[in-house]
Design an enzyme around this catalytic site. Structure first.
Site, PDB file in Angstrom:
ATOM      1  CB  THR A 203      -8.421  -1.840   2.226  1.00 40.80           C
ATOM      2  OG1 THR A 203      -8.583  -2.068   0.822  1.00 40.80           O
ATOM      3  CG2 THR A 203      -7.238  -2.634   2.754  1.00 40.80           C
TER       4      THR A 203
ATOM      5  CE1 TYR B  25     -11.180  -9.005   7.684  1.00 44.58           C
ATOM      6  CE2 TYR B  25      -9.288  -7.697   7.014  1.00 44.58           C
ATOM      7  CZ  TYR B  25      -9.820  -8.884   7.469  1.00 44.58           C
ATOM      8  OH  TYR B  25      -8.993  -9.964   7.714  1.00 44.58           O
TER       9      TYR B  25
ATOM     10  CB  THR C  58     -13.027  -7.592  -9.328  1.00 43.70           C
ATOM     11  OG1 THR C  58     -11.934  -7.589 -10.265  1.00 43.70           O
ATOM     12  CG2 THR C  58     -14.351  -7.539 -10.096  1.00 43.70           C
TER      13      THR C  58
ATOM     14  CG  ASN D 295     -12.791   4.174   2.313  1.00 44.03           C
ATOM     15  OD1 ASN D 295     -13.660   4.956   2.687  1.00 44.03           O
ATOM     16  ND2 ASN D 295     -11.805   4.527   1.511  1.00 44.03           N
TER      17      ASN D 295
ATOM     18  CG  ASP E 177     -20.547  -9.764  -7.379  1.00 50.70           C
ATOM     19  OD1 ASP E 177     -19.727  -8.900  -7.012  1.00 50.70           O
ATOM     20  OD2 ASP E 177     -20.634 -10.891  -6.844  1.00 50.70           O
TER      21      ASP E 177
ATOM     22  CG  ASP F 250     -12.991   3.355  -1.696  1.00 53.34           C
ATOM     23  OD1 ASP F 250     -11.843   3.819  -1.830  1.00 53.34           O
ATOM     24  OD2 ASP F 250     -13.217   2.250  -1.165  1.00 53.34           O
TER      25      ASP F 250
ATOM     26  N   GLY G  44      -6.133  -8.119 -10.748  1.00 51.86           N
ATOM     27  CA  GLY G  44      -5.106  -7.209 -11.215  1.00 51.86           C
ATOM     28  C   GLY G  44      -4.241  -6.705 -10.088  1.00 51.86           C
TER      29      GLY G  44
ATOM     30  CB  SER H  47      -0.913   0.005   1.225  1.00 50.47           C
ATOM     31  OG  SER H  47      -1.619   1.235   1.305  1.00 50.47           O
ATOM     32  NE  ARG H  48       3.633   4.775  -3.415  1.00 51.73           N
ATOM     33  CZ  ARG H  48       4.545   5.426  -2.704  1.00 51.73           C
ATOM     34  NH1 ARG H  48       5.103   4.858  -1.638  1.00 51.73           N
ATOM     35  NH2 ARG H  48       4.909   6.659  -3.032  1.00 51.73           N
TER      36      ARG H  48
END
Length: 288
Positions: free
Chosen positions: A76, A79, A205, A101, A164, A116, A208, A27-28
């Site tokens: 994230t 959860y 999703t 989030n 989905d 988000d 990636g 994570s950044r």
């Protein structure tokens, strides 16, 4: 009402923040929040809380964050929906999303936010101005997918096609979007059908992401759309991105959502709005 007003006033000096999730070592967010702090005259620490590595349940990890005195923490995968049971959500739009989030501990209890949602609106408008999303194929109805879906309603999408692998989940989200004022929202059984004739395609999703290789779409599914967005930003170069750009689509990277949601979260956590986004962006890229 501003994010700062919702979150309360910042504490001067040192601020402790964190991130809870399972696949977050790349994570950044720690760098983003530390730089936000430096630009705001705050000394910020930002720690990672990985429940499986701590040997704790998510709920126990949540309690650990509170006990550690964090001024705020991000949540994230996987959860974002589970945390809803542990927080109070004042914004009815976020309550409808059913995912959080960002958590702000207060004397009255933990408050939940969804940056988000606000971050996607900012990222879309930064890329496209007042351009409308049109018909959108939204792949993935989980936490980030829900946030993007409700943001698309605010942005004036003509139709949102939710895909989905859990079809009842997609159907439930489509109904919720309709109730929230979507022009049209439908559940689709497969990606190919959803993307046919769409103006935009969204990967909501984890496919990636580092540790989750692949793309939810096939090369042939990219045909005739004008724009695409991938919520994944680690790595920035994803298969979904390469597919979209090869088909000539205007592309918004998940990095842009990461950037804008992080700025919004920092304001919620500290009560401080970062105004020099250009400097923040440059310094963040230098640390990558």
């Amino acid at each position: 009402m501003s994010l700062a007003m919702l979150a309360g006033e910042a504490r001067p000096g040192r601020v402790k923040l964190g991130l809870v999730g399972d696949n977050i070592r790349a994570s950044r967010s720690p760098a983003l929040h530390r730089i936000c702090g430096a630009l705001s005259g705050l000394e910020v620490s930002y720690d990672l809380y990985i429940p499986p590595h701590l040997g704790l349940t998510f709920e126990e990890t949540f309690s650990r964050c509170l006990a550690d005195g964090l001024a705020g923490f991000n949540v994230t995968l996987p959860y974002k929906e589970r945390v809803m049971r542990l927080v109070e959500v004042a914004d009815p739009n976020i309550a409808r999303i059913g995912a959080v989030n960002a958590v702000k501990p207060t004397a009255e209890g933990a408050r939940g936010f969804n940056t988000d949602y606000s971050g996607f609106i900012s990222a879309f408008r930064a890329a496209f101005g007042e351009r409308k999303p049109g018909i959108v194929a939204l792949i993935g109805g989980g936490g980030v997918g829900k946030a993007i879906a409700f943001a698309l309603v605010v942005l004036g999408a003509d139709e949102i096609r939710v895909v989905d692998r859990d079809l009842p989940k997609a159907e439930a989200l489509a109904r919720a979007l309709s109730a929230a004022g979507a022009a049209r929202a439908v559940a689709e059984a497969d990606v190919q059908t959803a993307m046919a004739g769409a103006d935009g395609a969204v990967n909501g999703t984890p496919l990636g992401m580092t540790g989750y290789p692949g793309s939810p779409a096939k090369d042939a599914d990219f045909a005739g759309q004008s724009w695409a967005f991938d919520a994944v930003y680690t790595p920035a170069e994803t298969l979904f991105k390469r597919q979209a750009e090869a088909a000539g689509l205007d592309f918004i990277s998940g990095y842009e959502l990461f950037f804008h949601q992080g700025v919004d979260a920092f304001e919620i956590f500290t009560g401080t709005k970062v105004s020099d986004l250009d400097t923040l962006r440059r310094r963040l890229l230098l640390e990558s």
